[in-house]
Design an enzyme around this catalytic site. Structure first.
Site, mmCIF file in Angstrom:
data_model
loop_
_atom_site.group_PDB
_atom_site.id
_atom_site.type_symbol
_atom_site.label_atom_id
_atom_site.label_comp_id
_atom_site.label_asym_id
_atom_site.label_seq_id
_atom_site.Cartn_x
_atom_site.Cartn_y
_atom_site.Cartn_z
ATOM 1 C CE LYS A 223 19.922 84.962 24.268
ATOM 2 N NZ LYS A 223 20.084 84.155 23.222
ATOM 3 N NE ARG B 23 24.270 77.184 29.817
ATOM 4 C CZ ARG B 23 22.903 76.701 30.123
ATOM 5 N NH1 ARG B 23 22.584 75.904 29.071
ATOM 6 N NH2 ARG B 23 22.136 76.796 31.023
ATOM 7 C CB CYS C 131 30.182 67.923 -15.360
ATOM 8 S SG CYS C 131 28.578 68.006 -16.477
ATOM 9 C CB CYS D 132 23.528 68.233 -16.322
ATOM 10 S SG CYS D 132 25.048 67.776 -16.769
#
EC number: 6.5.1.2
Length: 692
Positions: A140, A161, A430, A443
């Site tokens: 299923k 559906r 970066c 960063c």
């Protein structure tokens, strides 16, 4: 239709030549012949790859053939009806129209207990008056069910559906799925309407979510949600970029008859329709239960999500005899698996870059139910936690939801990975060096980092900052994707023409946004400081900075001089926040963006303090005020000696209620016995204290 014999002489089948002469040097007749051979070959290669799982050429060779066909069709304006090139996506749609199914797409009865399955078997045997029933068993699939119609072997349309009778027309989107043939193969029926399940393979889903997380977007909760959202895109080119696939498993209507479900399953691949290879025919319900248990054991090793198995009476005549109830066939039953709870497998670990540059490791996992919610992403918070847990890709882990909201990885249960995840030394967005601050990592790229820059655009327009209506997360992402915006300054350079070229933007909405950006050229200093996204500087700190320094120029001057003492003299600013402010303005990338912003924006000096009429009184605002923005109301309180905070506590004196107030703040006010004021009552208080 293409058969093995038909392609025997095709030069693009086995070890094809992929270096072609220039399209400009080809005559029209040669172009038509070559295009026909390429279409035939590409359909054959699709069949070998998607249906037989046995490709005969590599991806690069396939891509070269596909690109060549696109070029021929474009330059010579060849008919592309039914061509594989139509998978790249057509024109965007305004909406998905409804379409009536050729036959009802019903749901089936389901249950998770063995007793339920045995009751189903008993009903079947009673209905057929026999003790011998063969069942066709199949997984299923946890995807999205679709109807696909072929006429004369050519793809015609597809629909979701829906309610079983009527679904959404997703013809152009389904056309982009490479596993859906544009033409059927062999001796196919003249008319065939089949039912399939569209899904995203697990590995592709993990990679797709990884890309979303790295862009700062929220990942999809599970493959089914991703497939459903993708299939309902109004722009088929978006669907074409996403990794959808399909399994076909049933016939809704056809110009031929079938004796059994197992026959359907055998015939589909002959026509080029992809089926799952984990099906089986069994002689009784005991064997069907054994089949289900075997799929449950194999569940975590599959490259697609299944949440149970479907058990069908194999014989079609017997199915017709059993018939259906008003909602479901009597000849089929879904034996569901128990929900995955709290334990799952880590499929990938990615590092997400936040607006302030903070790097957060995120585990992408097999979907698991935690506290009634299905999740596929959990925070690992920081490098120290990753090291403490010793977690890696492939490990089995336990998940919990922190505060019933954010899922966390709390324990490694089985260390099945190849090692332990190593936190990167450079930013994944970066490549700037990563700086550690205690257990956290940042960063150092500032607004030169694309991830931080993109998040800064969204934050700049957010409700807590300049509150620019029409620039929500979705709109900002659209502008970023279109290349119209790379930092907040670009927002002021947008034109109506730029916006109306984008999907979903009309003349009115485009004009409204351009007008709102013009109106945001003279923001209050405190709002502008919040909008810049300075780490550790929220609305309260920004208002204190605005009151103490008065102008943006004065703040810049103190930052340029590295005068942390001047910032520490501001209420609510300690050494950590002062250092964060100075470092933010010292960043070359940040200053470049700020300088660009100042070409468009003139932050307004803070108003002089109005006195101490509200001295010692603390206010919290919730909902939308008619006469003020929330920022204006807070500033008014603080100019007159009061305090404006964002959360209710025992120190709060008044909670001011606008339209649609937050229930949580009202509950907190009741708990702490805090007085509540309507906007009119707030203004009466201001008048009584001579503020107004």
């Amino acid at each position: 239709m293409t058969t093995a014999e038909d392609v025997a002489g095709n030069p693009y089948i086995s070890d094809p030549r992929t270096e072609f002469e220039s399209v400009e040097d080809v005559d029209a007749e040669t172009a038509r012949e070559q295009a026909a051979q390429l279409r035939e070959a590409i359909r054959y290669h699709d069949y070998r790859y998607y249906v037989q799982n046995d490709p005969v050429i590599g991806d690069r060779a396939y891509d070269a053939l596909f690109t060549r066909l696109q070029s021929l069709e474009s330059v010579f304006d060849l008919d592309t009806d039914g061509s594989p090139t139509q998978r790249v996506g057509g024109e965007p749609l305004d909406e998905l129209p409804d379409v009536e199914h050729v036959a009802r797409m019903g749901s089936i009865d389901q249950g998770g207990d063995e007793a339920d399955v045995r009751e189903f078997d008993e009903r079947v045997r009673d209905g057929l008056d026999t003790d011998e029933v063969q069942y066709f068993c199949e997984p299923k699939f946890d995807g999205l069910s679709v109807e696909v119609v072929y006429e004369g072997g050519v793809y015609q349309r597809a629909a979701t559906r829906g309610d079983g009778e009527v679904g959404e027309d997703v013809t152009e989107n389904v056309r982009t799925i490479a596993a859906v043939p544009q033409r059927l193969r062999g001796d196919c029926p003249e008319y065939l309407a089949v039912r399939g399940e569209v899904y995203i393979p697990r590995d592709a889903f993990t990679a797709f979510n990884r890309e979303r997380v790295e862009r700062g977007e929220d990942p999809f909760a599970n493959p089914r949600n991703a497939a459903a959202g993708t299939l309902r895109q109004l722009d088929p080119s978006v669907t074409a970029e996403r990794p959808l696939s399909v399994f076909f498993f049933g016939v809704l209507d056809a110009s031929v008859d079938f004796e059994s479900h197992s026959e359907m399953h055998e015939r589909f691949p002959e026509w080029g329709l992809r089926v799952c290879d984990r099906t089986g025919v069994v002689g009784d319900i005991d064997a069907a239960i054994d089949y289900r248990d075997a799929q449950l054991d194999a569940r975590d090793d599959l490259d697609y999500e299944i949440d149970g198995v479907v058990i069908k009476v194999d014989d079609i005549a017997a199915c017709d005899e059993l018939g259906s109830t008003s909602r479901a066939p009597r000849w089929a039953f879904a034996y569901k698996f128990p929900a995955r709870k709290e334990e799952t497998t880590v499929r990938d670990i990615v590092v997400q870059v936040g607006r302030t540059g903070r790097l957060t490791p995120v585990a992408l996992m097999d979907p698991v139910e935690v506290g009634g919610v299905t999740v596929s992403r959990a925070s690992l918070h920081n490098p120290s936690l990753v090291a403490d847990l010793g977690v890696d890709v492939g490990d089995r882990v336990r998940i919990k939801r922190a505060g019933d909201v954010i899922p966390d990885v709390v324990e490694v249960l089985d260390d099945d990975g190849d090692g332990h995840f190593e936190f990167p030394e450079t930013c994944p967005a970066c490549d700037s060096p990563v700086e550690r601050d205690g257990p956290m990592a940042f960063c150092t790229g500032g607004l030169t980092c694309p991830a931080q820059r993109e998040r800064s655009v969204e934050h700049y327009a957010s409700r807590d900052a300049l509150d620019i209506e029409g620039l929500g997360e979705k709109a900002v992402q659209q502008l970023l994707d279109a290349g119209l915006v790379s930092d907040p300054a670009d927002l002021y350079e947008l034109t109506v023409e730029d916006l109306t070229d984008l999907e979903g933007w009309g003349e009115t909405s485009a004009t409204n946004l351009v007008d709102k950006m013009d109106a945001a050229r003279e923001p209050p200093l405190a709002d502008f400081l919040v909008a810049l996204g300075i780490p550790e500087v929220g609305s309260v700190t920004a208002r204190n900075l605005a009151r103490e320094f008065g102008t943006f120029e004065a703040i810049l001057e103190a930052a340029d001089e590295g005068d942390t003492d001047a910032f520490e003299a501001v209420p609510d600013v300690g050494p950590t926040v002062a250092r964060s402010i100075v470092e933010f303005f010292e960043g070359a990338g940040n200053r470049a963006v700020i300088d660009r912003l100042l070409d468009h924006v003139d932050p307004q000096a803070a108003e002089e303090t109005g006195g101490d009429a509200l001295d010692g009184q603390t206010f919290v605002f919730t909902g939308t005020l008619d006469g003020y923005t929330r920022s204006d109301a807070q500033e008014l309180v603080e100019r007159n000696g009061g305090s404006a905070t964002t959360s209710v506590s025992g120190n709060t004196d008044y909670l001011v209620l606008g339209d649609n107030p937050g229930q949580r703040k009202q509950d907190d006010a009741a708990e702490h016995d805090v007085a509540t004021l309507s906007e009119a009552e707030f203004e009466e208080l201001l008048a009584e204290t001579s503020v107004l």
